[in-house]
Structures are given as C-alpha cells and as structure tokens.
Design an enzyme around this catalytic site. Sequence first.
Site, PDB file in Angstrom:
ATOM      1  N   ASN A 228      -1.996   0.079   6.532  1.00 24.23           N
ATOM      2  CA  ASN A 228      -1.660  -0.932   7.408  1.00 24.23           C
ATOM      3  C   ASN A 228      -0.505  -1.754   6.285  1.00 24.23           C
ATOM      4  O   ASN A 228      -0.551  -2.879   6.207  1.00 24.23           O
ATOM      5  CB  ASN A 228      -2.810  -1.763   7.819  1.00 24.23           C
ATOM      6  CG  ASN A 228      -3.763  -2.201   6.550  1.00 24.23           C
ATOM      7  OD1 ASN A 228      -3.614  -2.011   5.470  1.00 24.23           O
ATOM      8  ND2 ASN A 228      -4.723  -3.122   6.987  1.00 24.23           N
TER       9      ASN A 228
ATOM     10  N   GLU B 121      -9.303 -11.071  -7.578  1.00 25.41           N
ATOM     11  CA  GLU B 121      -8.721  -9.987  -7.618  1.00 25.41           C
ATOM     12  C   GLU B 121      -7.198 -10.151  -8.576  1.00 25.41           C
ATOM     13  O   GLU B 121      -6.728  -9.043  -9.097  1.00 25.41           O
ATOM     14  CB  GLU B 121      -7.890 -10.016  -6.165  1.00 25.41           C
ATOM     15  CG  GLU B 121      -9.023  -9.392  -5.246  1.00 25.41           C
ATOM     16  CD  GLU B 121      -8.713  -9.388  -3.588  1.00 25.41           C
ATOM     17  OE1 GLU B 121      -9.760  -9.343  -2.587  1.00 25.41           O
ATOM     18  OE2 GLU B 121      -7.683  -9.832  -3.218  1.00 25.41           O
TER      19      GLU B 121
ATOM     20  N   HIS C 231      -2.341  -5.281   1.493  1.00 28.56           N
ATOM     21  CA  HIS C 231      -3.622  -6.188   1.306  1.00 28.56           C
ATOM     22  C   HIS C 231      -3.558  -7.401   1.031  1.00 28.56           C
ATOM     23  O   HIS C 231      -2.368  -7.775   0.373  1.00 28.56           O
ATOM     24  CB  HIS C 231      -4.597  -5.551   0.159  1.00 28.56           C
ATOM     25  CG  HIS C 231      -5.586  -6.363  -0.005  1.00 28.56           C
ATOM     26  ND1 HIS C 231      -6.898  -6.420   0.224  1.00 28.56           N
ATOM     27  CD2 HIS C 231      -5.904  -6.987  -1.173  1.00 28.56           C
ATOM     28  CE1 HIS C 231      -7.690  -7.030  -0.115  1.00 28.56           C
ATOM     29  NE2 HIS C 231      -7.131  -7.479  -1.127  1.00 28.56           N
TER      30      HIS C 231
ATOM     31  N   LYS D  29       0.799  -1.105  -0.214  1.00 28.90           N
ATOM     32  CA  LYS D  29      -0.063   0.020   0.084  1.00 28.90           C
ATOM     33  C   LYS D  29       0.976   1.433   0.042  1.00 28.90           C
ATOM     34  O   LYS D  29       2.117   1.233   0.339  1.00 28.90           O
ATOM     35  CB  LYS D  29      -0.822  -0.157   1.238  1.00 28.90           C
ATOM     36  CG  LYS D  29      -1.719  -1.060   1.245  1.00 28.90           C
ATOM     37  CD  LYS D  29      -3.164  -1.125   2.075  1.00 28.90           C
ATOM     38  CE  LYS D  29      -3.928  -2.147   2.122  1.00 28.90           C
ATOM     39  NZ  LYS D  29      -5.217  -1.782   3.170  1.00 28.90           N
TER      40      LYS D  29
ATOM     41  N   TYR E  85     -12.374  -2.267  -4.198  1.00 28.46           N
ATOM     42  CA  TYR E  85     -12.857  -2.243  -2.834  1.00 28.46           C
ATOM     43  C   TYR E  85     -14.426  -2.151  -2.653  1.00 28.46           C
ATOM     44  O   TYR E  85     -14.949  -1.883  -1.566  1.00 28.46           O
ATOM     45  CB  TYR E  85     -12.309  -1.186  -1.847  1.00 28.46           C
ATOM     46  CG  TYR E  85     -10.971  -1.522  -1.361  1.00 28.46           C
ATOM     47  CD1 TYR E  85     -10.644  -2.551  -0.303  1.00 28.46           C
ATOM     48  CD2 TYR E  85      -9.926  -0.720  -1.714  1.00 28.46           C
ATOM     49  CE1 TYR E  85      -9.500  -2.881  -0.052  1.00 28.46           C
ATOM     50  CE2 TYR E  85      -8.671  -1.185  -1.408  1.00 28.46           C
ATOM     51  CZ  TYR E  85      -8.489  -2.039  -0.457  1.00 28.46           C
ATOM     52  OH  TYR E  85      -7.000  -2.651   0.160  1.00 28.46           O
TER      53      TYR E  85
HETATM   54  P1  CMP Z   1      -7.625  -4.374   3.450  1.00 33.44           P
HETATM   55  O1  CMP Z   1      -7.166  -5.983   3.639  1.00 33.44           O
HETATM   56  O2  CMP Z   1      -7.003  -3.721   2.201  1.00 33.44           O
HETATM   57  O3  CMP Z   1      -9.375  -4.327   3.096  1.00 33.44           O
HETATM   58  C1  CMP Z   1      -9.867  -3.226   3.487  1.00 33.44           C
HETATM   59  C2  CMP Z   1      -9.398  -2.213   4.061  1.00 33.44           C
HETATM   60  O4  CMP Z   1      -9.840  -1.082   4.907  1.00 33.44           O
HETATM   61  C3  CMP Z   1      -8.569  -2.815   5.378  1.00 33.44           C
HETATM   62  O5  CMP Z   1      -7.613  -3.422   4.719  1.00 33.44           O
HETATM   63  C4  CMP Z   1      -8.105  -1.657   6.256  1.00 33.44           C
HETATM   64  O6  CMP Z   1      -6.788  -1.073   5.840  1.00 33.44           O
HETATM   65  C5  CMP Z   1      -9.072  -0.626   5.661  1.00 33.44           C
HETATM   66  N1  CMP Z   1      -9.824   0.311   6.919  1.00 33.44           N
HETATM   67  C6  CMP Z   1      -9.868   1.066   7.368  1.00 33.44           C
HETATM   68  N2  CMP Z   1     -10.588   1.437   8.344  1.00 33.44           N
HETATM   69  C7  CMP Z   1     -10.957   0.258   8.753  1.00 33.44           C
HETATM   70  C8  CMP Z   1     -11.895  -0.267   9.885  1.00 33.44           C
HETATM   71  N3  CMP Z   1     -12.490   0.550  10.795  1.00 33.44           N
HETATM   72  N4  CMP Z   1     -12.128  -1.686   9.875  1.00 33.44           N
HETATM   73  C9  CMP Z   1     -11.457  -2.557   8.817  1.00 33.44           C
HETATM   74  N5  CMP Z   1     -11.032  -1.881   7.800  1.00 33.44           N
HETATM   75  C10 CMP Z   1     -10.605  -0.835   7.734  1.00 33.44           C
END
Ligand code: CMP
Length: 140
Positions: free
Chosen positions: A114, A128, A117, A11, A51
């Site tokens: 974070n 995906e 993904h 990311k 998403y």
């Molecule tokens: P990802 O695995 O990329 O899938 C959805 C993303 O939403 C997740 O990782 C997080 O980085 C992001 N995200 C942001 N806020 C939240 C939240 N409150 N709960 C869950 N995912 C979140």
Amino acid sequence: MAANRTFSIIKPDATRRNLTGAVTKMLEEAGLRVVASKRIQMSREQAEEFYGVHRERPFFNDLVTFMISGPVVVQVLEGENAVQRNRDIMGATNPANAEPGTIRKELAESIEANSVHGSDSDENAATEIAFFFKPEEIVG
Ligand code: CMP
C-alpha cells in the site's frame, strides 16, 4: 497549531515502480516538508521490531517479508498537524477503501503493497522517528 513531525515510509512496491518522487510530491503538495530522508534496505530483524505491535496478527510474517523485499525510503515530515495531515493524504490502509486523490488510492497495489506507512499518533511518531534517525540527521 505549531508545526510538528511525523514519520513516513515509502514502501518497496513504490520504490520498485520508481514512485519515490511521485509519493514525495503528493506529501509536499499536502503541506508537509521532508526534513529527513534516506533510502535503506531494512533487515528482517529491523522490520520485525518496527512492526512489533502487529506480531500476533495473521499478516505479520507476510508484512515483514514484503517490507524487506526491496528498498524503502524513510522520511521525517514536518507540518501543521503533521500526523493527521499525513494520514489524510495517505488514505485508508486498504487502497480499495481510500478516497480519490490520496496516495493509496492513486498509487497503491493492495492492502499489503500500500505504498506508504505513516505514524498514527504523535507519541508513535516520536518513537518511529527515533528508530531510524539520529537528531542531527533531521534538518528542518
Ligand atoms: P502500515 O500502516 O504500514 O501498518 C501495518 C501494515 O500491515 C499496514 O500498513 C498494511 O500495509 C499491512 N497489512 C497487511 N495486511 C493487512 C490487514 N489484513 N489488515 C491491516 N493491515 C494489513
């Protein structure tokens, strides 16, 4: 179990901090092989579609804005039990809850930023992967 594939995104928080190699090293050390990789700038439309399952969630707009805030590296990873293996090395979505030694615990900044993904099922992995890669771009 035979080797199979999963999909990964490094990311913008990680590419911004020059951590593409550090993340990839952790993936490789976890037994995953990078069989496709490209650095791209996602469009808002692309991120919204990717998403789409989260469209109704309160964090959707912030998530999309974050995912287009800089380049990402999309990858196809291959290995035994690849989806679960990748989820294990990524750690919990929120780095505060992630186990020591996981990518998110060691490198991530927040639940949004974070760092990685990863697909959550074999079915979503196939979807995906097809979203970002043509079959001939994947070389095992
Ligand atoms: P990802 O695995 O990329 O899938 C959805 C993303 O939403 C997740 O990782 C997080 O980085 C992001 N995200 C942001 N806020 C939240 C939240 N409150 N709960 C869950 N995912 C979140």
